[in-house]
Motif scaffolding. Structure first.
Motif, mmCIF file in Angstrom:
data_model
loop_
_atom_site.group_PDB
_atom_site.id
_atom_site.type_symbol
_atom_site.label_atom_id
_atom_site.label_comp_id
_atom_site.label_asym_id
_atom_site.label_seq_id
_atom_site.Cartn_x
_atom_site.Cartn_y
_atom_site.Cartn_z
ATOM 1 N N LEU A 39 59.022 10.088 23.611
ATOM 2 C CA LEU A 39 58.921 10.193 22.129
ATOM 3 C C LEU A 39 59.547 12.102 21.750
ATOM 4 O O LEU A 39 60.670 12.440 21.070
ATOM 5 C CB LEU A 39 57.855 9.488 21.161
ATOM 6 N N LEU A 40 58.871 12.910 22.554
ATOM 7 C CA LEU A 40 59.293 14.566 22.452
ATOM 8 C C LEU A 40 60.531 14.683 22.446
ATOM 9 O O LEU A 40 60.557 15.760 21.791
ATOM 10 C CB LEU A 40 57.946 14.824 22.828
ATOM 11 N N SER A 41 61.133 14.387 23.475
ATOM 12 C CA SER A 41 62.546 14.971 24.320
ATOM 13 C C SER A 41 63.599 13.981 23.757
ATOM 14 O O SER A 41 64.829 14.533 23.378
ATOM 15 C CB SER A 41 62.392 14.779 25.751
ATOM 16 N N CYS A 42 63.725 12.700 22.664
ATOM 17 C CA CYS A 42 64.879 11.812 22.472
ATOM 18 C C CYS A 42 64.878 12.228 21.430
ATOM 19 O O CYS A 42 66.440 11.608 21.292
ATOM 20 C CB CYS A 42 63.552 10.491 22.409
ATOM 21 N N GLY A 43 65.172 12.966 20.520
ATOM 22 C CA GLY A 43 65.504 13.609 18.681
ATOM 23 C C GLY A 43 64.984 12.897 17.661
ATOM 24 O O GLY A 43 65.602 12.929 16.853
ATOM 25 N N ALA A 44 63.841 12.099 17.894
ATOM 26 C CA ALA A 44 63.819 10.750 16.968
ATOM 27 C C ALA A 44 62.470 11.764 15.673
ATOM 28 O O ALA A 44 62.391 13.079 16.627
ATOM 29 C CB ALA A 44 62.318 10.075 17.253
ATOM 30 N N THR A 45 62.817 11.709 14.513
ATOM 31 C CA THR A 45 61.918 12.275 13.588
ATOM 32 C C THR A 45 60.650 11.861 13.606
ATOM 33 O O THR A 45 59.812 10.676 14.834
ATOM 34 C CB THR A 45 62.981 12.184 12.314
ATOM 35 N N ILE A 46 59.937 13.010 13.586
ATOM 36 C CA ILE A 46 58.406 12.854 12.948
ATOM 37 C C ILE A 46 58.192 11.110 12.603
ATOM 38 O O ILE A 46 57.062 10.992 13.075
ATOM 39 C CB ILE A 46 57.826 14.586 12.008
ATOM 40 N N ASN A 47 58.824 11.025 11.682
ATOM 41 C CA ASN A 47 58.185 9.920 10.758
ATOM 42 C C ASN A 47 59.096 8.450 12.195
ATOM 43 O O ASN A 47 58.168 7.479 12.370
ATOM 44 C CB ASN A 47 59.068 9.546 9.921
ATOM 45 N N GLU A 48 59.395 8.371 12.625
ATOM 46 C CA GLU A 48 59.995 7.994 13.671
ATOM 47 C C GLU A 48 58.922 7.645 14.466
ATOM 48 O O GLU A 48 59.025 6.744 15.276
ATOM 49 C CB GLU A 48 61.269 7.795 13.896
ATOM 50 N N MET A 49 58.842 8.909 14.907
ATOM 51 C CA MET A 49 57.754 8.970 16.177
ATOM 52 C C MET A 49 56.384 8.586 16.265
ATOM 53 O O MET A 49 55.564 7.420 16.247
ATOM 54 C CB MET A 49 57.615 10.741 16.753
ATOM 55 N N ASN A 50 56.154 8.486 14.807
ATOM 56 C CA ASN A 50 54.776 7.624 14.284
ATOM 57 C C ASN A 50 55.075 6.269 14.072
ATOM 58 O O ASN A 50 53.444 5.583 14.261
ATOM 59 C CB ASN A 50 54.498 8.780 12.666
ATOM 60 N N ALA A 51 55.619 5.802 13.480
ATOM 61 C CA ALA A 51 56.089 4.399 13.522
ATOM 62 C C ALA A 51 55.941 3.942 14.634
ATOM 63 O O ALA A 51 55.390 2.392 14.378
ATOM 64 C CB ALA A 51 57.557 4.109 12.731
ATOM 65 N N VAL A 52 56.570 4.434 16.259
ATOM 66 C CA VAL A 52 56.179 4.147 17.217
ATOM 67 C C VAL A 52 54.309 4.271 17.508
ATOM 68 O O VAL A 52 54.276 3.090 18.823
ATOM 69 C CB VAL A 52 57.283 4.410 18.331
ATOM 70 N N ARG A 53 54.020 4.937 17.597
ATOM 71 C CA ARG A 53 52.280 5.166 18.173
ATOM 72 C C ARG A 53 51.217 4.342 17.287
ATOM 73 O O ARG A 53 50.603 4.367 17.997
ATOM 74 C CB ARG A 53 52.369 6.784 17.313
ATOM 75 N N ARG A 54 52.229 4.114 15.724
ATOM 76 C CA ARG A 54 51.003 3.845 15.337
ATOM 77 C C ARG A 54 50.819 2.260 15.993
ATOM 78 O O ARG A 54 49.664 1.175 15.452
ATOM 79 C CB ARG A 54 51.006 3.263 13.435
ATOM 80 N N HIS A 55 51.536 1.925 16.442
ATOM 81 C CA HIS A 55 52.399 0.118 16.574
ATOM 82 C C HIS A 55 51.517 -0.675 18.385
ATOM 83 O O HIS A 55 51.610 -0.993 19.207
ATOM 84 C CB HIS A 55 52.978 -0.465 16.787
ATOM 85 N N LEU A 56 50.974 1.244 18.912
ATOM 86 C CA LEU A 56 50.007 1.136 19.999
ATOM 87 C C LEU A 56 49.099 1.794 20.320
ATOM 88 O O LEU A 56 48.334 2.018 21.475
ATOM 89 C CB LEU A 56 51.207 2.123 20.899
ATOM 90 N N SER A 57 48.388 1.419 18.793
ATOM 91 C CA SER A 57 47.145 2.567 18.845
ATOM 92 C C SER A 57 45.758 1.689 18.457
ATOM 93 O O SER A 57 46.101 0.548 17.597
ATOM 94 C CB SER A 57 47.805 3.834 18.610
ATOM 95 N N ALA A 58 44.344 1.790 18.664
ATOM 96 C CA ALA A 58 43.505 0.954 18.374
ATOM 97 C C ALA A 58 43.056 2.097 16.750
ATOM 98 O O ALA A 58 41.981 0.907 16.287
ATOM 99 C CB ALA A 58 42.581 0.501 19.274
ATOM 100 N N ILE A 59 43.475 2.456 16.122
ATOM 101 C CA ILE A 59 42.931 3.528 15.186
ATOM 102 C C ILE A 59 43.649 3.957 14.331
ATOM 103 O O ILE A 59 43.475 4.012 13.002
ATOM 104 C CB ILE A 59 42.312 4.310 15.610
ATOM 105 N N LYS A 60 45.499 3.997 14.808
ATOM 106 C CA LYS A 60 46.019 4.579 13.674
ATOM 107 C C LYS A 60 46.645 3.497 12.881
ATOM 108 O O LYS A 60 45.920 2.266 13.207
ATOM 109 C CB LYS A 60 47.368 5.324 14.338
#
Length: 447
Positions: A162-183
């Motif tokens: 995610l950090l190297s692909c050019g995605a925005t912070i909002n886009e990165m966090n949308a992915v992170r939320r769906h891989l998390s048990a707490i977010k």
């Protein structure tokens, strides 16, 4: 400093830029701004407890501010911050809120273990209890509790991609939320039926609560389908079982209207716009006319630098959109698409180098660009300063700034010129800060 036309030189411009950055950072100091936002604690005799949890680069100093404001309120808790950002939260050995340091931006086992403890801490509470969540930028990587079936190694691999692909912070966090048990609201859902009050410092464009630290205490407006679309759009390489988790979409994050989040409140105590407004006030005290271009500028860093250079040229040549001596202020979070390059530096250094290259030595224009948390990307500097002589000095030192820009090595340029800004950890984070000073009045606009 009196910034009348013709009075600004390199020394005074650089000093003014540093004062503007310092004013912006000071405005977001939790030790100053947090106490006014604290909720009423549980009533005496109710049996209610106060549990303080949180994650982010500011989490430890936010916890210390809570302890200072509530010296006689019984409370316990745990917050996670970045390595090197931890401080004592209480006096002497009487810390009531534990601080755990973990890795950022790529998560590690310390963050994972602490996140699991936080999730366990908020379970089994009653409606008389209060969960005070202290959330700030960096909390997403610092609280990396993977969804069932996924591992820390999976989270680390996805974060790097995610950090190297050019995605925005909002886009990165949308992915992170769906891989998390707490977010994505899962922390607040676990605390139900307790009252959950979140005090947050925004580090994202637009101050979206769902994007700040991936929104552990707020409803998630995005879906598994959107996360999959982001992965596809940026061609993000994922392990097969991570892709299978997104495809299965077995348990969506809590959405707006979820009854488990009915007793959750959210309060922003510091934002990028507040920091820019503080810098604008300082600019006026210095005799500069400020213009806030926006607190949510995004896009490729070097291109943003070119855009800012064009606006500065317009001020210098035409007195538009305002007359010099002036300062252009902006915030937000640009991106750097590395591709195959390893790079050395961060998005602020790259934006600044793009700015300097575009200006090509234009006289009377200086800029400072920095991350308000004190760390810009891969190195230990917060950012850097550029002036009219940046390209000439680089050439004299045998460094080609244009080649460095293409190779994403802005740090090499500014380190070689001794133009890095070193603040150390500021213990706050209201995203990127950019200030451009334009000296003098354009000839056509002078009386």
């Amino acid at each position: 400093m009196d910034a009348q036309p013709g009075k600004l030189d390199d020394t005074t411009a650089r000093a003014a830029l540093r004062r503007l950055l310092d004013a912006a950072i000071a405005s977001a100091d939790p030790r100053v701004v947090l106490a006014a936002h604290l909720p009423e604690p549980p009533a005496l005799g109710s049996g209610g407890r106060v549990i303080v949890v949180g994650a982010g680069k500011s989490a430890a100093v936010m916890a210390a501010a809570v302890e200072a404001a509530w010296p006689r309120i019984p409370l316990t808790g745990l917050v996670i911050t970045r390595y090197g950002h931890g401080i004592r939260t209480g006096r002497g050995e009487n810390d009531r809120i534990e601080v755990v340091e973990a890795s950022h931006p790529v998560p590690d086992a310390a963050g994972e273990a602490a996140a699991a403890r936080i999730l366990a801490m908020v379970q089994g509470l009653t409606e008389n209890d209060l969960v005070l969540a202290l959330i700030s930028g960096g909390g997403s990587a610092l609280m990396p509790l993977a969804a069932p079936g996924l591992t820390l190694a999976d989270k680390q691999a996805v974060n790097r991609a995610l950090l190297s692909c050019g995605a925005t912070i909002n886009e990165m966090n949308a992915v992170r939320r769906h891989l998390s048990a707490i977010k994505g609201g899962r922390l607040a859902a676990a605390a139900h039926p307790a009252r959950v009050v979140t005090l947050a410092i925004s580090d994202v464009p637009g101050d979206d609560p769902a994007a700040i630290a991936s929104g552990p205490t707020v409803p998630d407006p995005t879906s598994f389908a959107e996360a999959r679309e982001i992965v596809a759009r940026y061609a993000i390489p994922l392990p097969d079982h991570v892709r299978a988790h997104l495809d299965a979409a077995a348990e969506e994050t809590p959405k707006p209207g979820d009854p488990r989040l009915a007793h959750a409140e959210y309060h922003l105590i510091a934002t990028p716009l507040m920091a820019l407004q503080a810098a604008a006030k300082e600019a006026e005290a210095l005799g500069l006319t400020p213009l806030i271009l926006g607190d949510a500028l995004e896009g490729e860093a070097r291109e943003a630098g070119t855009l800012l250079a064009g606006i500065a040229r317009s001020v210098a040549a035409h007195g538009h959109p305002l007359r010099a001596p002036a300062v252009l202020l902006s915030g937000g979070e640009t991106t750097v698409t590395l591709g195959e390059a390893k790079g050395a530096g961060g998005r602020n250094g790259e934006c600044l180098l793009g700015f300097a290259v575009a200006l090509a030595g234009h006289p009377g224009i200086w800029s400072l660009m920095a991350d308000t948390d004190g760390i810009d990307g891969s190195e230990s500097n917060a950012g850097a300063i550029a002036g009219p002589d940046t390209l000439a000095r680089s050439a004299a030192a045998g460094v080609d700034p244009r080649a460095a820009l293409l190779a994403h090595r802005s740090h090499d340029v500014f380190a070689g010129l001794d133009d890095l800004i070193i603040t150390g950890p500021t213990l706050t984070n209201v995203n990127d800060f950019r200030a451009v000073i334009i000296a003098g009045a354009p000839a056509a606009a002078r009386p």
